[in-house]
Write an enzyme that holds these catalytic residues in place. Sequence first.
Site, mmCIF file in Angstrom:
data_model
loop_
_atom_site.group_PDB
_atom_site.id
_atom_site.type_symbol
_atom_site.label_atom_id
_atom_site.label_comp_id
_atom_site.label_asym_id
_atom_site.label_seq_id
_atom_site.Cartn_x
_atom_site.Cartn_y
_atom_site.Cartn_z
ATOM 1 N N ASP B 120 3.420 10.254 -8.171
ATOM 2 C CA ASP B 120 2.553 9.215 -8.708
ATOM 3 C C ASP B 120 1.192 9.836 -9.000
ATOM 4 O O ASP B 120 0.273 9.765 -8.194
ATOM 5 C CB ASP B 120 2.430 8.074 -7.693
ATOM 6 C CG ASP B 120 1.825 6.830 -8.302
ATOM 7 O OD1 ASP B 120 1.726 5.816 -7.592
ATOM 8 O OD2 ASP B 120 1.430 6.862 -9.486
ATOM 9 N N HIS B 228 1.635 -0.203 -3.239
ATOM 10 C CA HIS B 228 0.502 -0.563 -4.106
ATOM 11 C C HIS B 228 0.120 -2.012 -3.880
ATOM 12 O O HIS B 228 0.959 -2.842 -3.551
ATOM 13 C CB HIS B 228 0.875 -0.354 -5.578
ATOM 14 C CG HIS B 228 1.021 1.095 -5.906
ATOM 15 N ND1 HIS B 228 1.727 1.551 -6.990
ATOM 16 C CD2 HIS B 228 0.540 2.199 -5.296
ATOM 17 C CE1 HIS B 228 1.678 2.870 -7.025
ATOM 18 N NE2 HIS B 228 0.971 3.284 -6.004
ATOM 19 N N HIS B 260 -5.135 -0.741 -5.439
ATOM 20 C CA HIS B 260 -4.482 0.539 -5.129
ATOM 21 C C HIS B 260 -3.284 0.677 -6.059
ATOM 22 O O HIS B 260 -2.300 -0.063 -5.927
ATOM 23 C CB HIS B 260 -4.029 0.545 -3.664
ATOM 24 C CG HIS B 260 -3.211 1.735 -3.290
ATOM 25 N ND1 HIS B 260 -2.208 1.696 -2.352
ATOM 26 C CD2 HIS B 260 -3.241 3.016 -3.730
ATOM 27 C CE1 HIS B 260 -1.664 2.892 -2.229
ATOM 28 N NE2 HIS B 260 -2.275 3.715 -3.046
ATOM 29 N N GLY B 404 -6.043 0.710 3.639
ATOM 30 C CA GLY B 404 -5.258 0.574 4.854
ATOM 31 C C GLY B 404 -3.903 -0.030 4.549
ATOM 32 O O GLY B 404 -3.575 -0.283 3.409
ATOM 33 N N THR B 405 -3.131 -0.249 5.568
ATOM 34 C CA THR B 405 -1.836 -0.870 5.363
ATOM 35 C C THR B 405 -2.006 -2.381 5.309
ATOM 36 O O THR B 405 -3.030 -2.912 5.680
ATOM 37 C CB THR B 405 -0.896 -0.543 6.518
ATOM 38 O OG1 THR B 405 -1.572 -0.868 7.728
ATOM 39 C CG2 THR B 405 -0.561 0.910 6.514
ATOM 40 N N HIS B 429 -6.313 9.934 2.993
ATOM 41 C CA HIS B 429 -6.219 8.948 1.924
ATOM 42 C C HIS B 429 -5.798 7.566 2.417
ATOM 43 O O HIS B 429 -5.935 6.584 1.700
ATOM 44 C CB HIS B 429 -5.250 9.415 0.820
ATOM 45 C CG HIS B 429 -3.802 9.189 1.141
ATOM 46 N ND1 HIS B 429 -3.149 9.760 2.196
ATOM 47 C CD2 HIS B 429 -2.869 8.410 0.537
ATOM 48 C CE1 HIS B 429 -1.888 9.374 2.220
ATOM 49 N NE2 HIS B 429 -1.681 8.554 1.222
#
EC number: 6.5.1.8
Lengths: 176, 506
Positions: B120, B228, B260, B404-405, B429
Site C-alpha cells: 500500500d 483504514h 488513514h 491508533g487502533t 507508525h
Amino acid sequence: MIDNDPQDSNHEQLPTTNAVPDTPISWTYGDIVPAVVPFTNLDHTADVQLHAWGDTLEEAFEQCAMAMFGYMTEIDTVEISECQDVVAEGHDLLSLLFHFLDECLFLFCADPFFIARKVSIVEFDRTNFRIKAVAYGEEFQIGKHPQGTEVKAITYSNMQVHENEGKSEVFVIIDI
Amino acid sequence: MVVRQYNEELKYLEKINPYCWKIKKGFQPNMNVEGVFYVNNHLEKLMLEELRNSCRPGMVGGFLPGVKQIANVAALPGIVGRSVGLPDIHSGYGFAIGNMAAFDMGDPKSVVSPGGVGFDINCGVRLLRTNLHENDVLPVKEQLAQSMFDHIPVGVGSKGIIPMNARDLEEALEMGMDWSLREGYVWAEDKEHCEEYGRMLNADPSKVSMRAKKRGLPQLGTLGAGNHYAEIQVVDEIFDKWAASKMGIEMKGQICVMIHSGSRGFGHQVATDALVQMEKAMKRDNIETNDRQLACAHIGSPEGQDYLKSMAAAANFAWVNRSSMTFLSRQAFAKQFHLTPDDLDMHVIYDVSHNIAKIEEHIVDGKQKTLLVHRKGSTRAFPPHHPLIPVDYQLTGQPVLIGGTMGTCSYVLTGTEQGMQETFGSTCHGAGRALSRAKSRRNIDYKDVLHRLEEMGISIRVASPKLVMEEAPESYKNVTDVVDTCHAAGISKKCIKLRPIAVIKG
C-alpha cells in the site's frame, strides 16, 4: 450504507479485454456449487493464508480462487447470471498459480467488478504453464453482496503447490 | 534461514539501553551493517517470544520473526547506518512492517526494494483540525457520523464518487495534490502541510501498467477496508502546549478529523508489477539476498528507476485520495453545522506517509550523503530547522501522526534531532498487529466489540460489521506502549493525544 451507482460517474470506459464465450452454456445449480467447501483460512499476523485442496491440481487451483472470493464477500449471496473468461500464464507452477489468482482478483477490482460463485478450469497446460478457465457469477453490488475484506494482492510468500495421487493442495498468502 | 537453538540466537542480540537492542552481524548471513530495534519491556517480550517460537523444530511459516527480517535487510547491498526496527515492528513480506533501511545512492550496488515500501504505497495519515469543541458535536454525533459515512465511499467493492475519467487519472498521477488544487478539492495551504507538498515530482504515469490504472480509476476517493478509517477525534491530552498551539490545537476537547488511507488497488498493483520485474532483474544482475521475498533491483537499473517513478505516481494517487476525502469530510461538517469549512477552521495540521521510499540527505559517519530511505510502516520525523518541513513547524519539528487502533487513541508527535541521527529521522507508525486475523475471528465476537465501542461513547459506522473483530484493539499491540517507547528512546516527542468519538470503517 451508500448506494454506489456505477453508471453515475463520468468514468470513461478504458478498453477491456474480457470476452464472453460465444456458445451459451447451460448449467444447473447442483452441478456447479459444491456441497462441502474445500478451502479454509490459516493463521498469520498481517495477512491471510489460503489453503485449498481437491482430487486434482485443477480442483485445488479452482478452490483457491473461490477461497479468495469467499474472503471478499459471502459467496452464498452471489447468483450466477453471467460468466467471464480467465486466461493466465506463468513460467513455473508457482507463478502460474500466482497469475491465475491475480487475474481473478483483477476481474473483481476493475471493470467488470465480477464476483465468482464457481470457477472451472477448462485447460491446464503443464508444459507451457497456461490456464484457461471460466468464472460463473455476477457483478458485485453493494447492498446485495455483504462487504467482506479487501484482498490487496497475491504474494509468493511460502506459496506451496503439492500434487499427489488423488489429493492435491495449495497454500497461498494474500495481502489484505 | 539459519536455524539455531534459541540460546545460541540470543548471543547475537545485545541490549544497549532500556529501550534499544542491537543485532550483531552474523545473526543472519552476509549482514553488511548491524540491526537495531527499539522496544520497552513489554514489547521486548513479544519480539523474543516470536523468535523463540521460530526456533522450535518443524516450524515453517510464511514470514520469519521480526528480528530475522531486520537482519536479512541488513544484508542487502548498499545499506548504510543500521537496519532499524521501530517499536511497532511485526513480520511482513520480506521487510518487516516497522522497518527502516537506507541505501547509499552513490554506491552502484545499492538497491531499491518494493518490499521495503509495502504494497500500500503511501499509506498514510492526515489530520484536520476544527474550532469545534466536543460539546458542540456530542448532540449531533450520530448524524455527523452518518453524514461522513454517506459522503465517503468505504469498504470492499466501493467506488469513488468524484467524477474522473482516464485523462483525469493521468493528470492526477503526475500532479498529485496540484491536481486536487486545480480541481478545487483542496486549499492551497493544505499542500504546505503535506510531505513533499503532496506531489512527488519524479512521478511518471507512463511507467505504470494499464492494469494498475484500471484498478485505480474506480477507487479514487474511496477509503478502503481493513485497518483504514476516518475518525472524528477529541483532543484528550496535550503534552507539549507550545508545539500543539503551532498546530492550531489550543484546548482539550477540541475536535479533529483523522483520515488513514493509501493508494488502494493502484499502489498494490504497482508493487506487484514491480516485484515480478525485479525477480527477473535479480537473476540478470546476480543480486543475492537471504530471502526470496526481498526482491530488489539496483537503483540505477531500468527496473529500479521504473519502480521509483511508478511508486511516485502511486504516492501522488494516495495524496489525491486523502485530499478527496478531506474535501468530503469538510462537506459533511459544513452541512451539519451550516457553516463553511473555512469558518470551522478545518485546516490540515499535517499529512504523513508511512509506506514510502524517499531520497534524502543525511550525515553518515560525519559525511553528508544522499540516501534512498525506505520506510515501511515507519513515519518520517524530521527535527526542528529541517529545510523540508513547513515554515509553521520550523521551530517545533515535523508533526508525526500516529493512528491508533479502533476505539483506542491516536497521537501526534514531533520529530527530534536524536531521531535524525539514530534512525535517519524515522519513527513508528501505529500499533502493529499482535494476533492474526484468523485468530481474531475465532476468539473475538464482533458483537462484543461493537457493544464495547458503544459503551465508550464511540459511534461506529462499518461497511462489514462481521469483520470488525479483526480490527479490535486486542488484535493489536498497545499504541501507547509504542509511542511511549519512541518518546523514551528520544526518536520522537509526544505532543498530543487524541481519542475517537466516531469511527468510519470499511
